[in-house]
Every structure is written in C-alpha cells, then in structure tokens.
Design an enzyme around this catalytic site. Structure first.
Site, PDB file in Angstrom:
ATOM      1  N   ASN A 213       0.848  -1.196   0.000  1.00 12.59           N
ATOM      2  CA  ASN A 213       0.000   0.000   0.000  1.00 12.59           C
ATOM      3  C   ASN A 213       0.881   1.242   0.000  1.00 12.59           C
ATOM      4  OD1 ASN A 213       0.570   0.762   2.843  1.00 12.59           O
ATOM      5  ND2 ASN A 213      -0.349  -1.240   3.204  1.00 12.59           N
TER       6      ASN A 213
ATOM      7  N   ASP B 157      -4.197  -6.646   4.857  1.00  8.02           N
ATOM      8  CA  ASP B 157      -5.201  -7.540   5.439  1.00  8.02           C
ATOM      9  C   ASP B 157      -5.187  -8.907   4.773  1.00  8.02           C
ATOM     10  OD1 ASP B 157      -6.295  -5.812   7.344  1.00  8.02           O
ATOM     11  OD2 ASP B 157      -7.358  -4.716   5.767  1.00  8.02           O
TER      12      ASP B 157
HETATM   13  O1  PMT Z   1       2.669   6.027   6.690  1.00 12.49           O
HETATM   14  P1  PMT Z   1       2.065   7.343   6.224  1.00 12.49           P
HETATM   15  O2  PMT Z   1       2.278   7.588   4.744  1.00 12.49           O
HETATM   16  O3  PMT Z   1       2.482   8.509   7.072  1.00 12.49           O
HETATM   17  O4  PMT Z   1       0.468   7.224   6.371  1.00 12.49           O
HETATM   18  C1  PMT Z   1      -0.121   7.151   7.650  1.00 12.49           C
HETATM   19  C2  PMT Z   1      -1.249   6.116   7.697  1.00 12.49           C
HETATM   20  C3  PMT Z   1      -2.397   6.553   6.811  1.00 12.49           C
HETATM   21  C4  PMT Z   1      -0.717   4.748   7.257  1.00 12.49           C
HETATM   22  C5  PMT Z   1      -1.697   6.031   9.203  1.00 12.49           C
HETATM   23  O5  PMT Z   1      -2.117   7.279   9.644  1.00 12.49           O
HETATM   24  C6  PMT Z   1      -2.807   4.998   9.402  1.00 12.49           C
HETATM   25  O6  PMT Z   1      -3.979   5.268   9.270  1.00 12.49           O
HETATM   26  N1  PMT Z   1      -2.415   3.748   9.721  1.00 12.49           N
HETATM   27  C7  PMT Z   1      -3.316   2.587   9.843  1.00 12.49           C
HETATM   28  C8  PMT Z   1      -3.606   2.062   8.482  1.00 12.49           C
HETATM   29  C9  PMT Z   1      -4.462   0.801   8.523  1.00 12.49           C
HETATM   30  O7  PMT Z   1      -3.950  -0.256   8.295  1.00 12.49           O
HETATM   31  O8  PMT Z   1      -5.681   0.980   8.934  1.00 12.49           O
HETATM   32  P2  PMT Z   1      -6.798  -0.194   9.081  1.00 12.49           P
HETATM   33  O9  PMT Z   1      -8.050   0.546   9.316  1.00 12.49           O
HETATM   34  O10 PMT Z   1      -6.700  -1.122   7.902  1.00 12.49           O
HETATM   35  O11 PMT Z   1      -6.330  -0.991  10.362  1.00 12.49           O
HETATM   36  C10 PMT Z   1      -6.792  -0.660  11.662  1.00 12.49           C
HETATM   37  C11 PMT Z   1      -5.726  -0.914  12.686  1.00 12.49           C
HETATM   38  O12 PMT Z   1      -5.450  -2.324  12.766  1.00 12.49           O
HETATM   39  C12 PMT Z   1      -4.408  -0.237  12.409  1.00 12.49           C
HETATM   40  O13 PMT Z   1      -3.867   0.262  13.609  1.00 12.49           O
HETATM   41  C13 PMT Z   1      -3.529  -1.352  11.841  1.00 12.49           C
HETATM   42  O14 PMT Z   1      -2.132  -1.156  12.151  1.00 12.49           O
HETATM   43  C14 PMT Z   1      -4.086  -2.585  12.554  1.00 12.49           C
HETATM   44  N2  PMT Z   1      -3.988  -3.829  11.776  1.00 12.49           N
HETATM   45  C15 PMT Z   1      -4.581  -3.960  10.571  1.00 12.49           C
HETATM   46  C16 PMT Z   1      -4.487  -5.170   9.877  1.00 12.49           C
HETATM   47  C17 PMT Z   1      -3.777  -6.229  10.452  1.00 12.49           C
HETATM   48  N3  PMT Z   1      -3.653  -7.393   9.816  1.00 12.49           N
HETATM   49  N4  PMT Z   1      -3.197  -6.079  11.660  1.00 12.49           N
HETATM   50  C18 PMT Z   1      -3.303  -4.906  12.334  1.00 12.49           C
HETATM   51  O15 PMT Z   1      -2.777  -4.773  13.443  1.00 12.49           O
END
Ligand code: PMT
Length: 404
Positions: free
Chosen positions: A208, A277
């Site tokens: 990503n 994911d």
């Molecule tokens: O890196 P930059 O360019 O500065 O951009 C910042 C960002 C947009 C990446 C950051 O601000 C951000 O939003 N990070 C989380 C991105 C994400 O994966 O979001 P999500 O909604 O898909 O996941 C939710 C949470 O679960 C996140 O804290 C993620 O780290 C965690 N997760 C997700 C999937 C997975 N398999 N394991 C996880 O722990």
C-alpha cells in the site's frame, strides 16, 4: 531557569570549523558551552576560537595538570546536561562503539550519564561502509542519539551523504532533549510504521502507499518525551529517529511475530502501520510468467495483530489507527470495540492533507466511552504530540486508580 551545560565534543574533520558557528549559536540560545577537542581537531581549528566563542576554557589533553581537584573527564561527564559531538568522525564513532576511552573526549563519553547526541560528518564511502553502519546501529540501540548527515557536495570533491547536518537541526534535537517534559520517562513504547509487503513471487508483492511518516513521527515524539522506544517498521525510505531501537520487517506475518515478541515488556503500543489484510495464498518459487489476458490470485487473511494484542493486553495501553475512505466514525468505532483499544485515531484518506505520504494529517480520536476529539489539519509530528498527550493522561489516570 538555571543555565544548562552542554559539553561539545569536536573531532578532527574538515567540518570542525562548523563547530565554531555551532558554539556561537548555542551560547546565543543561553547554553553554557564547554568544548572538548580531540588532538586531530586542533589540526583543523585552534582551541582559542572555541575559548573566545564559549567564554569557557577548552579541554584537549587528558593529562594536563588539573585546574581544580576534579578528575577532568569525570568532572565534564557529571556537569553535562547533554553531550554533543559535532562533527563526529567515523573513527571516533568506531571508538565509542568499541568502548575505547583513550583520550579526554572518548573517556568523557564513556563516563557520562547525560544524553549523548552524535552528528557525524565524513566521506560518503565511509558513511555507507558496513562497519560504520553497524557501529551507528549498535550505538542507537544503546540509546545514543544521531543527527544524520545530509546529502551534498563533500570536501573530497564527490557528492553524497556525509555532510554535517544543518546546525539548526542539531540544535533542535538538543533543545528537544533538554527542555521537553520527560512525561514518558520509565515507559516502554512500541510503535509500528510503514506498509507491509506480501510476496506473490520472487519479484512481485502486494502493498500500500504508507510512507511510514506517521509512525516515525510517533516514535520520535515518544523518545523525546523520555520513553524507551521500539519501532517495528515496514519498508520505508526514512531515517530512523534519534535514540530509537528499530526492527525492520517486511510482511504482516513478520510484523505480527516482532510485535508479539515485544508485547509483554511494553507499556504502550501505537499501531500506525498499514498492515496488509490479505496476502497471496501461494507464493510462487519462480517469477510468474505472463500467460493469457487475465490472472486470478487467491488471497488469504493475514493475522490481525491489533486484534491479538487486544485479547492479550493486561497493563498495556493500546492505540490503533483507522484509515477509512467512507463512514469514518462508524467504521472507526467498530474497530475500537472489536480490537479492545484504549484510543483510536481515525484518518479520512479522502481528505486533502490527510493519510498516506503527506507530511500532515487530519484525525479524529475516539475513546471507548464514546468520546470524540476532532482535530484540525496539523503536521504528523504535531498529531503525534496530541496522541501522546492523551496516552499520558491515561497513564496518569491508571496510576491514580492503582494508588487507591
Ligand atoms: O505512513 P504514512 O504515509 O504517514 O500514512 C499514515 C497512515 C495513513 C498509514 C496512518 O495514519 C494509518 O492510518 N495507519 C493505519 C492504516 C491501517 O492499516 O488501517 P486499518 O483501518 O486497515 O487498520 C486498523 C488498525 O489495525 C491499524 O492500527 C492497523 O495497524 C491494525 N492492523 C490492521 C491489519 C492487520 N492485519 N493487523 C493490524 O494490526
């Protein structure tokens, strides 16, 4: 405010003359500057220059007759609120990494309990040398702060990374360390940053747009506030913040294993990484050949790291991020609940100046009690500060409850 003492170590480099300007700038900011020079540095610039600019005696020789009854390197090591070495040569950094203390400056570095900031300057070949990189990594792990050199034309006529960092940048690191409230002192903070890469074959992967900027800003902020910081980072092009231990990983599975390994020993986890994911179910051992006009790849879910942490947590404060393109609050609230988080930082990727790659973010912080804190557009570093302000409030609240 009592005057803070900076012991400024100057080693023998063509950039030694810049330390004179640095002394002058630090004195103007109100610091008491005590210069220690290596013998090699005196071949580039005279001690008298530093004596005149700092208004203090300059120290060079470990065996000069003592002016008072302090052993000189111990006296300097104890009086320092911070020890700054600028410029620091590859040779001098190698000496510290090896624990060698054969002159006044290296003995002072070894003896001090104050934070040590190192600003290297050298030829690009020396900077890229694996031995130097290993020394820098080791010292980082031991808690030394580095202000990385900059790219540009070097004294040897070549161009590349190796030029002493901008003096204002060095001073900013110094001021942050001396004046920032150490409200995370004694705490261990784990931050994840950047993307993960999920291989498809030896030359391709799914990933990503995460640059790591948000996570690196969080790691830097926590370190500046006195925390011991572990940064588990996916692949980024960023230089790790000073004083932070970095563990580089590639895939969601590797991030999962690294995070779970550190989890029992940490107090706070902030998961800013954009973890994939899904990953290809099969990783082809050889490059997949182009056949036909379409291709179907079967994907399987990666482990949800935060979900696992939410199940296991006892004392830890868990902060998650949510990157959304629609129904921001609704989706974020669901993640907060599902993953058993203490705070959730939601960013709307469709807003200009928010999310991936940019230096700013626009976030909304959600709390388990239904509370919502909407924040304006700010730099990722400023957002990191707000997030840790909230974390510190939570820590204090829990400590107060624990006292009852
Ligand atoms: O890196 P930059 O360019 O500065 O951009 C910042 C960002 C947009 C990446 C950051 O601000 C951000 O939003 N990070 C989380 C991105 C994400 O994966 O979001 P999500 O909604 O898909 O996941 C939710 C949470 O679960 C996140 O804290 C993620 O780290 C965690 N997760 C997700 C999937 C997975 N398999 N394991 C996880 O722990």
């Amino acid at each position: 405010m009592s005057q803070k003492n900076i012991v400024l170590g100057v080693t023998g480099s063509i950039a030694s003359y810049k330390a004179a300007e640095l002394t002058s700038l630090l004195v103007k900011r109100g610091f008491s500057v005590h210069v220690v020079m290596t013998a090699a540095a005196t071949s580039f610039i005279a001690p008298l220059t530093f004596q005149t600019l700092s208004g203090n005696p300059v120290h060079v020789d470990m065996f000069s007759p003592p002016k008072d009854w302090n052993v000189e390197h111990i006296g300097l090591a104890q009086m320092a609120d911070l020890l700054l070495i600028a410029p620091a040569t590859a040779n001098f950094i190698g000496k510290i990494a090896a624990g060698i203390a054969d002159d006044l400056l290296s003995a002072t570095v070894l003896a001090t309990k104050a934070p040590v900031v190192i600003a290297p300057a050298m030829n690009v070949g020396m900077y890229e040398n694996k031995i130097f990189q290993r020394n820098m990594k080791l010292l980082r792990e031991y808690g030394y702060y580095f202000v990385e050199p900059e790219e540009g034309r070097l004294a040897c006529g070549t161009a590349g990374k190796g030029r002493l960092a901008d003096l204002e940048k060095i001073i900013k690191v110094v001021e942050n360390l001396i004046f920032r409230e150490q409200d995370l002192s004694g705490k261990k903070v784990l931050v994840t940053a950047g993307p993960t890469r999920e291989p498809l074959d030896p030359v391709r992967f799914l990933s990503n747009y995460s640059s790591g900027k948000m996570g690196y800003a969080l790691a830097e902020e926590a370190r500046e506030r006195g925390a011991e910081v572990i940064l588990v980072s996916g692949p980024t092009g960023l230089s790790p913040p000073p004083g932070v231990k970095v563990d580089f990983v590639e895939t969601a599975q590797e991030m999962f294993e690294a995070v779970l390994n550190y989890f029992p020993e940490v107090d706070v986890v902030v998961k800013a990484a954009a973890v994939a994911d899904f990953r290809p179910k099969q990783v082809a051992p050889e490059k997949v050949k182009k056949r036909g006009s379409c291709m179907v790849i079967e994907l399987e879910a990666t482990p949800d790291i935060l979900f696992h942490l939410g199940k296991q947590k006892n004392k830890q404060i868990l902060v998650g991020f949510a990157a959304e393109t629609e129904n921001l609050l609704e989706n974020a609230r669901e993640k907060l609940r599902e993953k058993n988080l203490d705070l959730l930082v939601a960013n709307d990727l469709k807003q200009e100046g928010a999310g991936f790659q940019v230096d700013t973010n626009i976030a909304t912080i959600l709390y388990p009690d239904g509370g919502v804190l909407r924040l304006p557009k700010m730099t990722k570093k400023e957002l990191a500060r707000v997030i840790f302000d909230e974390v510190v409030k939570l820590i204090k609240l829990r400590e107060k409850e624990g006292d009852r």
